[in-house]
Design a protein around this motif. Structure first.
Motif, PDB file in Angstrom:
ATOM      1  N   UNK A  44       2.870  -1.371   2.154  1.00 33.06           N
ATOM      2  CA  UNK A  44       1.760  -2.275   2.522  1.00 33.06           C
ATOM      3  C   UNK A  44       0.547  -1.834   1.695  1.00 33.06           C
ATOM      4  N   UNK A  45      -0.132  -2.747   0.980  1.00 31.53           N
ATOM      5  CA  UNK A  45      -1.271  -2.290   0.177  1.00 31.53           C
ATOM      6  C   UNK A  45      -2.412  -1.787   1.066  1.00 31.53           C
ATOM      7  N   UNK A  69       2.824   6.218   2.335  1.00 32.43           N
ATOM      8  CA  UNK A  69       3.157   4.832   1.990  1.00 32.43           C
ATOM      9  C   UNK A  69       3.786   4.100   3.172  1.00 32.43           C
ATOM     10  N   UNK A  70       3.605   4.669   4.407  1.00 36.92           N
ATOM     11  CA  UNK A  70       4.331   4.138   5.572  1.00 36.92           C
ATOM     12  C   UNK A  70       3.338   3.798   6.692  1.00 36.92           C
ATOM     13  N   UNK A  71       3.580   2.702   7.383  1.00 36.26           N
ATOM     14  CA  UNK A  71       2.754   2.342   8.545  1.00 36.26           C
ATOM     15  C   UNK A  71       3.702   2.088   9.703  1.00 36.26           C
ATOM     16  N   UNK A  72       3.423   2.730  10.853  1.00 37.42           N
ATOM     17  CA  UNK A  72       4.254   2.484  12.035  1.00 37.42           C
ATOM     18  C   UNK A  72       3.392   1.728  13.044  1.00 37.42           C
ATOM     19  N   UNK A 226      10.974  -1.932   7.113  1.00 33.15           N
ATOM     20  CA  UNK A 226      11.002  -2.952   6.056  1.00 33.15           C
ATOM     21  C   UNK A 226      10.081  -2.546   4.901  1.00 33.15           C
ATOM     22  N   UNK A 227      10.530  -2.893   3.694  1.00 32.92           N
ATOM     23  CA  UNK A 227       9.786  -2.591   2.475  1.00 32.92           C
ATOM     24  C   UNK A 227       9.175  -3.894   1.931  1.00 32.92           C
ATOM     25  N   UNK A 228       7.859  -3.968   1.866  1.00 33.75           N
ATOM     26  CA  UNK A 228       7.182  -5.205   1.419  1.00 33.75           C
ATOM     27  C   UNK A 228       7.411  -5.432  -0.085  1.00 33.75           C
ATOM     28  N   UNK A 229       7.610  -6.678  -0.469  1.00 32.35           N
ATOM     29  CA  UNK A 229       7.853  -7.017  -1.894  1.00 32.35           C
ATOM     30  C   UNK A 229       6.573  -6.817  -2.736  1.00 32.35           C
TER      31      UNK A 229
END
Ligand code: UD1
Length: 348
Positions: A44-45, A69-72, A226-229
């Motif tokens: 997520x930017x 680089x991770x958001x929960x 999930x990994x954002x495009x």
């Protein structure tokens, strides 16, 4: 940051990794409400808009934890179903939370998002889709309260392929009874990313990328990672940065198939492109050539790249003509329905 000080006269060279997509992240962050559980998002930017979405979610009762680089996001304790006015005004796309709140809790209150620099930002198509799904809408002194006892799948035909209205209708329909079919939907890659995310959560959504989306309602959704495009507008912006400075850049973590019209226009302007699966190398000419641009719904030239191309083309040889067709001018387009039922847009 109130101003940028740019020391010019240099050729931009090197490698750059493209960030996760802003326009994918915002509806996906909103969609975390639907599972009433834990969602882990990667890529997520780190920008004001995503921070604002976290703020709104927190005021509703969610927990948001950020690590590298991770958001929960934990939405198991949502206790408020109203988006605060000040946050709604700061971020127009927060209206996307309404579909998720309605889908999960059958209630959402918010205010009109207001306009922005590129024009008015109406939400009539969002509200029409909600009404189609049997949701009541009370408008009182600028506040909109949407509510219902249950959501039953329906047919929705959008008057215009609005990105936000398509996303809001999908979000509201994921946990509905029965099947919802939405036609004349937006076909943007961000809608495909939202579909992929929702399906990973256990939803049954199909058709994103085409002009018809079907959502078979499910009873419950599960925790998901999930990994954002990658962000196609950031990719286009770096390509233009290279083009305007006579530069040479390698873009990594990019999806070239999402930016075909941008690549076509840069080639027409005289840039040399080497396109691989997830990389693009651009070498700009000494002097760009003028090109004409018309913004269109995806897969046409994106409106979000219009101002960036306008800047880039100021140094091109010749006159470039740019026509904006998405914001403000969109009523210039009529919808033509062909014999097989597909809909196209024609300039009047
Ligand atoms: C999204 C993107 C934005 C991009 C735009 C168009 C996000 C967070 N933002 O915005 O960066 O510029 O798509 O590609 O994804 N409209 C109505 N009524 C409505 C909704 C929209 O008339 O209820 C009109 C708008 O005024 C505009 C056109 O439809 O003229 C397209 O807007 P829409 O596709 O909805 O844009 P957004 O989803 O707001």
């Amino acid at each position: 940051m109130s101003n940028y000080i740019i020391e010019g006269g240099k050729r931009v060279e090197g490698k750059v990794k493209i960030s996760g997509s802003k326009n994918s992240s915002l509806p996906i962050i909103a969609a975390t409400i639907l599972n009433g559980g834990k969602t882990t998002l990667y890529n997520v930017p780190k920008i004001k808009d995503t921070e604002m979405m976290y703020e709104i979610l927190k005021t509703l009762g969610a927990k948001v934890e950020k690590k590298n680089n991770k958001v929960v996001i934990d939405t198991s304790k949502i206790e408020k179903l109203e988006i605060p006015d000040d946050l709604m005004h700061k971020m127009r796309s927060s209206v996307i939370l309404a579909g998720a709140m309605l889908g999960k809790y059958h209630e959402a209150t918010f205010t009109y998002p207001g306009g922005c620099d590129i024009g008015t930002r109406p939400i009539d198509l969002h509200l029409k889709s909600f009404e189609k799904l049997g949701i009541n809408i009370d408008k009182n002194y600028g506040k909109i309260r949407c509510f219902c006892d249950r959501i039953v799948g329906e047919k929705i035909d959008l008057d215009f392929p609005s990105v936000g209205a398509t996303e809001n209708a999908i979000l509201a329909a994921c946990l509905a009874e029965g099947t919802t079919v939405i036609t004349n939907v937006a076909r943007e890659p961000e809608i495909i990313d939202l579909q992929n995310f929702l399906n990973r959560m256990g939803a049954k959504v199909k058709g994103a990328g085409s002009n018809k989306i079907e959502i078979e309602g499910v009873k419950k959704l599960k925790d998901v990672s999930y990994n954002i495009m990658p962000d196609r507008i950031e990719a286009g912006t770096f390509l233009c940065l290279s083009a305007i400075s006579g530069g040479h850049l390698l873009l990594e973590d990019v999806n070239p198939s999402h930016i075909v019209p941008i690549l076509t226009k840069l080639e027409e302007a005289g840039c040399n492109l080497d396109i691989k699966k997830n990389e693009i190398e651009i070498e700009a000419p000494k002097r760009l050539k003028a090109v004409d641009i018309k913004t269109m719904p995806y897969p046409g030239f994106p409106t979000d790249m219009q101002s960036i191309f306008a800047t880039t083309l100021t140094i091109a040889k010749g006159t470039s003509v740019i026509v904006e067709n998405i914001f403000e001018n969109r009523y210039k387009y009529t919808r033509r329905i062909s014999k097989n039922g597909s809909k196209n847009y024609n300039r009047r």
